[in-house]
Design an enzyme around this catalytic site. Structure first.
Site, PDB file in Angstrom:
ATOM      1  N   ASP A  84       8.776  26.280 -69.595  1.00 47.36           N
ATOM      2  CA  ASP A  84       8.186  25.078 -69.020  1.00 47.36           C
ATOM      3  C   ASP A  84       7.079  24.481 -69.884  1.00 47.36           C
ATOM      4  O   ASP A  84       6.357  25.196 -70.583  1.00 47.36           O
ATOM      5  CB  ASP A  84       7.628  25.417 -67.633  1.00 47.36           C
ATOM      6  CG  ASP A  84       7.489  24.204 -66.745  1.00 47.36           C
ATOM      7  OD1 ASP A  84       8.339  23.304 -66.827  1.00 47.36           O
ATOM      8  OD2 ASP A  84       6.536  24.170 -65.947  1.00 47.36           O
ATOM      9  N   HIS A  85       6.945  23.153 -69.792  1.00 46.24           N
ATOM     10  CA  HIS A  85       5.874  22.400 -70.456  1.00 46.24           C
ATOM     11  C   HIS A  85       5.738  22.775 -71.943  1.00 46.24           C
ATOM     12  O   HIS A  85       4.642  23.060 -72.428  1.00 46.24           O
ATOM     13  CB  HIS A  85       4.546  22.601 -69.738  1.00 46.24           C
ATOM     14  CG  HIS A  85       4.406  21.740 -68.515  1.00 46.24           C
ATOM     15  ND1 HIS A  85       4.255  20.377 -68.585  1.00 46.24           N
ATOM     16  CD2 HIS A  85       4.421  22.057 -67.198  1.00 46.24           C
ATOM     17  CE1 HIS A  85       4.155  19.879 -67.357  1.00 46.24           C
ATOM     18  NE2 HIS A  85       4.277  20.879 -66.499  1.00 46.24           N
ATOM     19  N   HIS A 183      -1.043  18.653 -60.847  1.00 41.57           N
ATOM     20  CA  HIS A 183      -1.108  20.068 -61.193  1.00 41.57           C
ATOM     21  C   HIS A 183      -2.412  20.696 -60.706  1.00 41.57           C
ATOM     22  O   HIS A 183      -3.443  20.035 -60.588  1.00 41.57           O
ATOM     23  CB  HIS A 183      -1.031  20.251 -62.715  1.00 41.57           C
ATOM     24  CG  HIS A 183       0.303  19.902 -63.304  1.00 41.57           C
ATOM     25  ND1 HIS A 183       0.531  18.741 -63.981  1.00 41.57           N
ATOM     26  CD2 HIS A 183       1.472  20.579 -63.313  1.00 41.57           C
ATOM     27  CE1 HIS A 183       1.787  18.708 -64.394  1.00 41.57           C
ATOM     28  NE2 HIS A 183       2.383  19.812 -64.002  1.00 41.57           N
ATOM     29  N   HIS A 211       6.647  18.224 -60.238  1.00 43.81           N
ATOM     30  CA  HIS A 211       5.638  19.144 -60.749  1.00 43.81           C
ATOM     31  C   HIS A 211       4.404  19.049 -59.851  1.00 43.81           C
ATOM     32  O   HIS A 211       4.212  18.087 -59.124  1.00 43.81           O
ATOM     33  CB  HIS A 211       5.260  18.779 -62.183  1.00 43.81           C
ATOM     34  CG  HIS A 211       6.304  19.138 -63.195  1.00 43.81           C
ATOM     35  ND1 HIS A 211       5.993  19.614 -64.445  1.00 43.81           N
ATOM     36  CD2 HIS A 211       7.649  19.118 -63.148  1.00 43.81           C
ATOM     37  CE1 HIS A 211       7.096  19.855 -65.130  1.00 43.81           C
ATOM     38  NE2 HIS A 211       8.124  19.551 -64.360  1.00 43.81           N
ATOM     39  N   GLY A 212       3.546  20.068 -59.905  1.00 42.54           N
ATOM     40  CA  GLY A 212       2.324  20.037 -59.111  1.00 42.54           C
ATOM     41  C   GLY A 212       2.570  20.167 -57.623  1.00 42.54           C
ATOM     42  O   GLY A 212       1.829  19.612 -56.801  1.00 42.54           O
ATOM     43  N   ASN A 233       8.629  22.535 -58.590  1.00 42.23           N
ATOM     44  CA  ASN A 233       7.861  23.499 -59.376  1.00 42.23           C
ATOM     45  C   ASN A 233       6.578  23.889 -58.658  1.00 42.23           C
ATOM     46  O   ASN A 233       5.801  23.016 -58.253  1.00 42.23           O
ATOM     47  CB  ASN A 233       7.478  22.900 -60.732  1.00 42.23           C
ATOM     48  CG  ASN A 233       8.660  22.717 -61.663  1.00 42.23           C
ATOM     49  OD1 ASN A 233       9.804  22.858 -61.259  1.00 42.23           O
ATOM     50  ND2 ASN A 233       8.380  22.411 -62.908  1.00 42.23           N
TER      51      ASN A 233
END
Length: 290
Positions: A84-85, A183, A211-212, A233
């Site tokens: 990820d990321h 996030h 996300h977050g 996520n």
């Protein structure tokens, strides 16, 4: 069972009209708790290792990746591995040999043209090596200590028309979108833009990723999945379950030195959190858990 492929888990979630929970791994205890919680929920799950987690482990990907692969193979539910990321292309190149079936290449902070160029290169590499590639368009704030973005800040929401062009130009397989989450939130107060999610789902031909998600309440998550989100996520929620238990156990036994005395109950707290959130995310788009 064999380690699952993220693309297959996503395809099944789309076909069945439900979400796919994905949890961030920092330590072996995280991976064990995620697998155990997913088993309790009866849900497929994605084990995610971020570039930041790799940096925490001295820049070495393989030790944690191989541990996650063993946990995934021993699980009684389908479990896939996702990197990820990723901002470092060399790390992306290491993902296939390390057992990952998917990765998220993050060029979201770059100017748009550069984001498109680099992400297209990443997608081309990933597809030639059998990997599913996720990318991000818009800004999901709060990463690496930055403050959450105002909902009115430039780039704080993903534009559906721009997202459709971005997917076409880059060839990515899934798209993380900015729709109101941030996030590293430790309170569950984020409100998602459900109308925007619906418009994005109509415009974009690949699964949408949130996300977050730790800062999003259960009913908001369910409504977001009903509107069209697929992969969800979650990271900070595990740490907010884990850390207070460690503090409590150390306070109760200040002379203790055996880490198992506080890591085991902290891992159990993460397992409970995973089980609850996985059940919410894996519920159908009608809102009924299954």
């Amino acid at each position: 069972m064999p380690v699952a492929r993220t693309a297959d888990l996503l395809a099944a979630a789309v076909a069945e009209g439900r979400g796919l929970p994905a949890f961030n791994v920092i330590t072996l205890e995280h991976a064990e708790a995620i697998a155990a919680g997913a088993e309790l929920a009866g849900s497929p799950v994605v084990l995610q290792i971020s570039q930041n987690a790799v940096a925490y482990h001295g820049g070495r990907l393989l030790p944690l990746a191989r541990a996650c692969a063993e946990v995934a193979a021993a699980a009684r539910v389908p479990v896939s591995l996702h990197l990820d990321h990723v901002e470092d292309f060399d790390l992306l190149r290491a993902s296939a040999a390390a057992g990952f079936s998917s990765a998220m290449y993050d060029a979201s902070t770059l100017p748009h043209a550069e984001n498109v160029k680099r992400t297209a290169e990443a997608a081309d590499w990933a597809h030639r090596h059998g990997l599913h590639l996720e990318a991000e368009l818009g800004r999901v704030g709060g990463k690496d200590g930055e403050p959450p973005l105002s909902p009115h800040a430039p780039g704080a929401r993903t534009d559906p028309a721009e997202a459709a062009r971005y997917v076409a130009e880059t060839g990515v397989d899934a798209l993380a979108v900015a729709v109101g989450s941030s996030h590293a939130m430790t309170t569950r107060t984020a409100l998602l833009d459900h109308d925007l999610i619906r418009r994005l789902a109509e415009a974009v031909p690949v699964p949408l990723v949130l996300h977050g998600s730790s800062g999003v309440a259960d009913d908001e998550l369910s409504a977001g999945i009903a509107a069209g989100l697929v992969k969800v996520n979650i990271g900070t929620a595990l740490n907010t379950a884990f850390t207070p238990v460690v503090r409590q156990r150390l306070a109760e036994d200040p002379a203790g030195t055996d880490p198992r005395k506080y890591l085991a109950p902290a891992r159990a707290a993460m397992t409970e959190t995973v089980a609850r959130l996985a059940a919410v995310v894996a519920g159908s788009r009608s809102g009924q858990l299954g």
